[in-house]
Write an enzyme that holds these catalytic residues in place. Structure first.
Site, mmCIF file in Angstrom:
data_model
loop_
_atom_site.group_PDB
_atom_site.id
_atom_site.type_symbol
_atom_site.label_atom_id
_atom_site.label_comp_id
_atom_site.label_asym_id
_atom_site.label_seq_id
_atom_site.Cartn_x
_atom_site.Cartn_y
_atom_site.Cartn_z
ATOM 1 N N ARG A 135 0.847 -1.180 0.000
ATOM 2 C CA ARG A 135 0.000 0.000 0.000
ATOM 3 C C ARG A 135 0.889 1.239 0.000
ATOM 4 O O ARG A 135 2.012 1.203 0.500
ATOM 5 C CB ARG A 135 -0.904 0.032 1.244
ATOM 6 C CG ARG A 135 -1.798 -1.175 1.419
ATOM 7 C CD ARG A 135 -2.965 -1.164 0.445
ATOM 8 N NE ARG A 135 -3.823 -2.333 0.638
ATOM 9 C CZ ARG A 135 -4.864 -2.376 1.464
ATOM 10 N NH1 ARG A 135 -5.154 -1.320 2.219
ATOM 11 N NH2 ARG A 135 -5.601 -3.468 1.559
ATOM 12 N N HIS A 147 19.599 -17.618 4.402
ATOM 13 C CA HIS A 147 18.524 -17.989 3.474
ATOM 14 C C HIS A 147 17.771 -19.197 4.007
ATOM 15 O O HIS A 147 18.347 -20.249 4.244
ATOM 16 C CB HIS A 147 19.015 -18.265 2.055
ATOM 17 C CG HIS A 147 18.176 -17.548 1.031
ATOM 18 N ND1 HIS A 147 16.981 -18.047 0.562
ATOM 19 C CD2 HIS A 147 18.337 -16.354 0.431
ATOM 20 C CE1 HIS A 147 16.461 -17.200 -0.302
ATOM 21 N NE2 HIS A 147 17.256 -16.151 -0.393
ATOM 22 N N HIS A 150 11.044 -4.159 -2.250
ATOM 23 C CA HIS A 150 10.907 -4.165 -0.794
ATOM 24 C C HIS A 150 11.699 -2.996 -0.214
ATOM 25 O O HIS A 150 11.141 -1.908 -0.088
ATOM 26 C CB HIS A 150 11.264 -5.527 -0.173
ATOM 27 C CG HIS A 150 12.381 -6.269 -0.812
ATOM 28 N ND1 HIS A 150 13.683 -5.827 -0.808
ATOM 29 C CD2 HIS A 150 12.382 -7.465 -1.471
ATOM 30 C CE1 HIS A 150 14.447 -6.707 -1.424
ATOM 31 N NE2 HIS A 150 13.693 -7.708 -1.842
ATOM 32 N N GLY A 188 15.427 -13.277 7.699
ATOM 33 C CA GLY A 188 14.394 -12.291 7.438
ATOM 34 C C GLY A 188 13.011 -12.867 7.261
ATOM 35 O O GLY A 188 12.090 -12.553 8.009
ATOM 36 N N GLU A 228 23.186 -5.675 1.393
ATOM 37 C CA GLU A 228 23.417 -6.695 0.378
ATOM 38 C C GLU A 228 22.988 -6.176 -0.984
ATOM 39 O O GLU A 228 22.086 -5.348 -1.086
ATOM 40 C CB GLU A 228 22.596 -7.953 0.671
ATOM 41 C CG GLU A 228 22.854 -8.599 2.003
ATOM 42 C CD GLU A 228 21.980 -9.820 2.222
ATOM 43 O OE1 GLU A 228 22.365 -10.664 3.056
ATOM 44 O OE2 GLU A 228 20.928 -9.943 1.562
ATOM 45 N N HIS A 287 18.480 -5.465 1.604
ATOM 46 C CA HIS A 287 18.902 -5.848 0.256
ATOM 47 C C HIS A 287 18.126 -5.001 -0.741
ATOM 48 O O HIS A 287 17.099 -5.431 -1.271
ATOM 49 C CB HIS A 287 18.642 -7.339 0.034
ATOM 50 C CG HIS A 287 19.224 -7.871 -1.232
ATOM 51 N ND1 HIS A 287 19.719 -9.148 -1.347
ATOM 52 C CD2 HIS A 287 19.406 -7.312 -2.458
ATOM 53 C CE1 HIS A 287 20.165 -9.358 -2.570
ATOM 54 N NE2 HIS A 287 19.974 -8.256 -3.263
ATOM 55 N N ARG A 330 16.998 -3.715 -4.099
ATOM 56 C CA ARG A 330 17.073 -4.173 -5.478
ATOM 57 C C ARG A 330 16.699 -3.027 -6.420
ATOM 58 O O ARG A 330 16.042 -2.068 -6.004
ATOM 59 C CB ARG A 330 16.142 -5.370 -5.690
ATOM 60 C CG ARG A 330 16.684 -6.655 -5.068
ATOM 61 C CD ARG A 330 15.760 -7.836 -5.337
ATOM 62 N NE ARG A 330 16.435 -9.107 -5.091
ATOM 63 C CZ ARG A 330 16.482 -9.703 -3.896
ATOM 64 N NH1 ARG A 330 15.891 -9.142 -2.860
ATOM 65 N NH2 ARG A 330 17.121 -10.859 -3.753
ATOM 66 N N THR A 334 13.937 -13.965 -5.256
ATOM 67 C CA THR A 334 14.866 -13.794 -4.141
ATOM 68 C C THR A 334 16.203 -14.372 -4.572
ATOM 69 O O THR A 334 16.297 -15.035 -5.607
ATOM 70 C CB THR A 334 14.338 -14.493 -2.869
ATOM 71 O OG1 THR A 334 15.200 -14.190 -1.764
ATOM 72 C CG2 THR A 334 14.245 -15.994 -3.062
#
Length: 253
Positions: A19, A197, A51, A220, A76, A44, A46, A106
């Site tokens: 949102r 991970h 995100h 995470g 990262e 991280h 991107r 991911t």
């Protein structure tokens, strides 16, 4: 040895981005994680900012520097020009280089260091010249440790997706053996070991036991899911009981 827990807040940011609203607050939940005892925060960013947004990175860095100066910030990403300029401006404690593709949901593989040797050598030297520690994201393959050391990395981060995503005990055991062998190779090469991970409250303890030279885990997705059940403080407490069993405290606190 105590394993440092770095709380990866990408999933929190991804929820926020559903949102056009400022909640859940990445800063507020990062602060809660650090207040609960996390050793650091991982992000991280991107290129598509699905995100963590680029604007989040300096805000988190400032919060850590002013409120938690004894904690670490780990950024990262794929070291394209924009990423390198970002970390040189923000100067996190650690930069983790990840061979991302924009099409990936991911991160799902480590570097082919031999193929990217010259590129990684130059990028790592540039980042380290700025006073930042550099970790290279690698597959759980022992040969990657020496290669990472040769290109100048301070640490490797072992991709634990195959271990974390294993659905049967025999596959999980086999994948854990690969991770452990890579950890031993890193120790022999004289570089540090991080891991991340698909790590969970169920599979973290065997990993910690199998890799005694493990320095840091970045968690995470499952940490965020556990925070929905236990609250951020309660989730952090449960992970810390595994990472630092001598620290005391109740996992239900």
């Amino acid at each position: 040895m105590t394993v440092c827990l770095s709380a990866n807040v990408n999933a929190i940011a991804e929820l926020r981005n559903r949102r056009n609203l400022p909640w859940p607050s990445v800063i507020a939940l990062s602060r809660l994680a650090l207040s609960a005892g996390a050793a650091g925060i991982t992000v991280h960013p991107r290129p598509d900012e699905r995100h963590i947004r680029l604007s989040d990175v300096p805000e988190i860095a400032e919060m850590i520097e002013t409120e938690f100066p004894d904690r670490e910030f780990n950024v990262e990403g794929n070291p394209d020009a924009r990423f390198v300029e970002l970390v040189e401006r923000v100067k996190p404690d650690q930069v983790t280089l990840v061979p991302d593709d924009i099409r990936q949901a991911t991160s799902d593989h480590g570097w082919d260091i031999a193929h990217h040797r010259e590129f990684l050598t130059d990028i790592i030297a540039r980042i380290k010249a700025g006073g930042m520690r550099v970790s290279v994201f690698v597959n759980p393959e022992p040969g990657t440790a020496n290669l990472a050391q040769e290109v100048g990395a301070d640490r490797i981060e072992i991709y634990t997706g195959p271990y974390g995503g294993a659905l049967t005990p025999d596959v999980q055991s086999r994948e854990l053996d690969h991770v452990a062998a890579t950890g031993r190779a890193a120790e022999a090469a004289g570089i540090g070991v991080n891991a991340g991970h698909d790590l969970t409250l169920d599979n973290l303890q065997p990993l910690v036991a199998a890799v005694p030279n493990l320095l840091e885990v970045s968690i995470g997705h499952c940490l965020t899911a556990d925070a929905l059940i236990y609250g951020m403080e309660g989730a952090i407490a449960r992970y810390l009981e595994i990472c630092d069993p001598d620290a005391g405290g109740s996992p239900t606190s």
